[in-house]
Design a protein around this motif. Structure first.
Motif, short mmCIF file in Angstrom:
data_model
loop_
_atom_site.label_atom_id
_atom_site.label_comp_id
_atom_site.label_asym_id
_atom_site.label_seq_id
_atom_site.Cartn_x
_atom_site.Cartn_y
_atom_site.Cartn_z
N ALA A 48 0.83 -1.21 0.00
CA ALA A 48 0.00 0.00 0.00
C ALA A 48 0.87 1.25 0.00
O ALA A 48 0.52 2.26 -0.63
CB ALA A 48 -0.92 0.00 1.22
N ALA A 49 2.01 1.22 0.70
CA ALA A 49 2.91 2.37 0.71
C ALA A 49 3.49 2.62 -0.67
O ALA A 49 3.67 3.77 -1.09
CB ALA A 49 4.04 2.14 1.73
N LEU A 50 3.79 1.54 -1.42
CA LEU A 50 4.26 1.71 -2.79
C LEU A 50 3.21 2.41 -3.63
O LEU A 50 3.51 3.30 -4.44
CB LEU A 50 4.58 0.35 -3.42
N ALA A 51 1.96 2.00 -3.46
CA ALA A 51 0.87 2.56 -4.27
C ALA A 51 0.51 3.96 -3.85
O ALA A 51 -0.14 4.70 -4.61
CB ALA A 51 -0.36 1.65 -4.18
N ASN A 52 0.92 4.37 -2.65
CA ASN A 52 0.55 5.67 -2.13
C ASN A 52 1.14 6.81 -2.94
O ASN A 52 0.65 7.93 -2.89
CB ASN A 52 1.01 5.79 -0.67
N ARG A 53 2.18 6.52 -3.72
CA ARG A 53 2.88 7.56 -4.48
C ARG A 53 2.41 7.66 -5.93
O ARG A 53 2.93 8.47 -6.68
CB ARG A 53 4.39 7.28 -4.48
N ILE A 54 1.48 6.81 -6.32
CA ILE A 54 1.07 6.80 -7.72
C ILE A 54 -0.45 6.97 -7.82
O ILE A 54 -1.17 6.85 -6.84
CB ILE A 54 1.50 5.49 -8.42
N GLU A 55 -0.91 7.26 -9.04
CA GLU A 55 -2.34 7.44 -9.26
C GLU A 55 -3.02 6.09 -9.40
O GLU A 55 -2.62 5.26 -10.23
CB GLU A 55 -2.57 8.28 -10.51
N VAL A 56 -4.03 5.87 -8.60
CA VAL A 56 -4.81 4.64 -8.64
C VAL A 56 -6.22 4.99 -9.08
O VAL A 56 -6.86 5.88 -8.50
CB VAL A 56 -4.84 3.94 -7.27
N LEU A 57 -6.70 4.32 -10.10
CA LEU A 57 -8.03 4.61 -10.61
C LEU A 57 -9.11 4.18 -9.62
O LEU A 57 -8.92 3.21 -8.88
CB LEU A 57 -8.25 3.89 -11.95
N PRO A 58 -10.24 4.90 -9.58
CA PRO A 58 -11.34 4.49 -8.71
C PRO A 58 -11.93 3.16 -9.20
O PRO A 58 -11.82 2.86 -10.40
CB PRO A 58 -12.35 5.64 -8.86
#
Length: 213
Positions: A48-58
């Motif tokens: 989740a920390a890795l993904a926290n820095r990038i745009e995640v689609l709804p």
């Protein structure tokens, strides 16, 4: 006893709400140690920390987070290598903007250079004869011609063993990461995610540091 651990900084917030999988309850700004003993919720916090820095689609669920991670050219995480002296209780942590992806830069100390370890504070390695002094906040004091504050001392000859130990911990972390990916139900994308993390953080690549005589 001096130890060196691979760590990432726990983010202040996790962008996906609710989280796409269980996360370890750790205080923002604390340090998650990566090794073979990580539990599923700790691995989940790492991803989740890795993904926290990038745009995640709804809607930002499991599939969207994993797809976003796999679409990235580079994965980064705030962190690096933490030095701890268990005898004195002193700890030197990575500075702001330091990244786990650069953990191998510590090997530069073996050729007389101090790697960039972040700022605010500014960790730095001072070579003192045959020993190393790792400062938590070395930069500003050094520029005034003096050193002061929190530091850990270790024999220069101990560094290769410490780096190899951190390397083994990171390689070991891939095992709980792989198990977590299976339990979360990522199927083939799980293996792809593990490969991407391995590549971006230079985990299983050989580490060529030799014990000093």
């Amino acid at each position: 006893m001096i130890t060196m651990e691979a760590v990432i900084e726990v983010p202040a917030v996790v962008s996906a709400s609710p989280p796409p999988w269980p996360l370890a309850a750790m205080a923002p700004g604390s340090w998650l140690v990566l090794n073979a003993g990580c539990a599923d919720d700790q691995v989940g916090l790492f991803v989740a920390a890795l993904a926290n820095r990038i745009e995640v689609l709804p809607p930002g669920g499991r599939d969207e987070v994993v797809n976003a991670l796999l679409a990235e050219d580079f994965l980064i995480a705030a962190g690096g290598l933490r030095i701890r002296d268990s005898t004195t209780g002193t700890v030197v942590t990575p500075g702001c903007c330091a990244g786990l992806e650069d953990w191998r830069d510590w090997a530069q100390v073996l050729i007389g250079n101090s790697p960039w370890l972040g700022h605010d504070p500014g960790p730095e390695v001072e070579i003192v004869s045959d020993d190393l002094r790792v400062w938590q906040d070395g930069g500003p004091n050094r520029y005034r011609g003096r050193w002061a504050g929190v530091h850990v001392d270790l024999p220069h000859r101990a560094l290769p063993g410490l780096l190899n130990g951190a390397h083994r911990d990171l390689v070991g972390f891939l095992n709980p990461l792989t198990r977590w990916a299976t339990r979360v139900g990522l199927q083939q994308r799980g293996a792809t995610l593990v490969e991407a993390i391995d590549k971006n953080f230079a985990i299983t690549a050989p580490l060529d540091v030799q014990p000093l005589q």
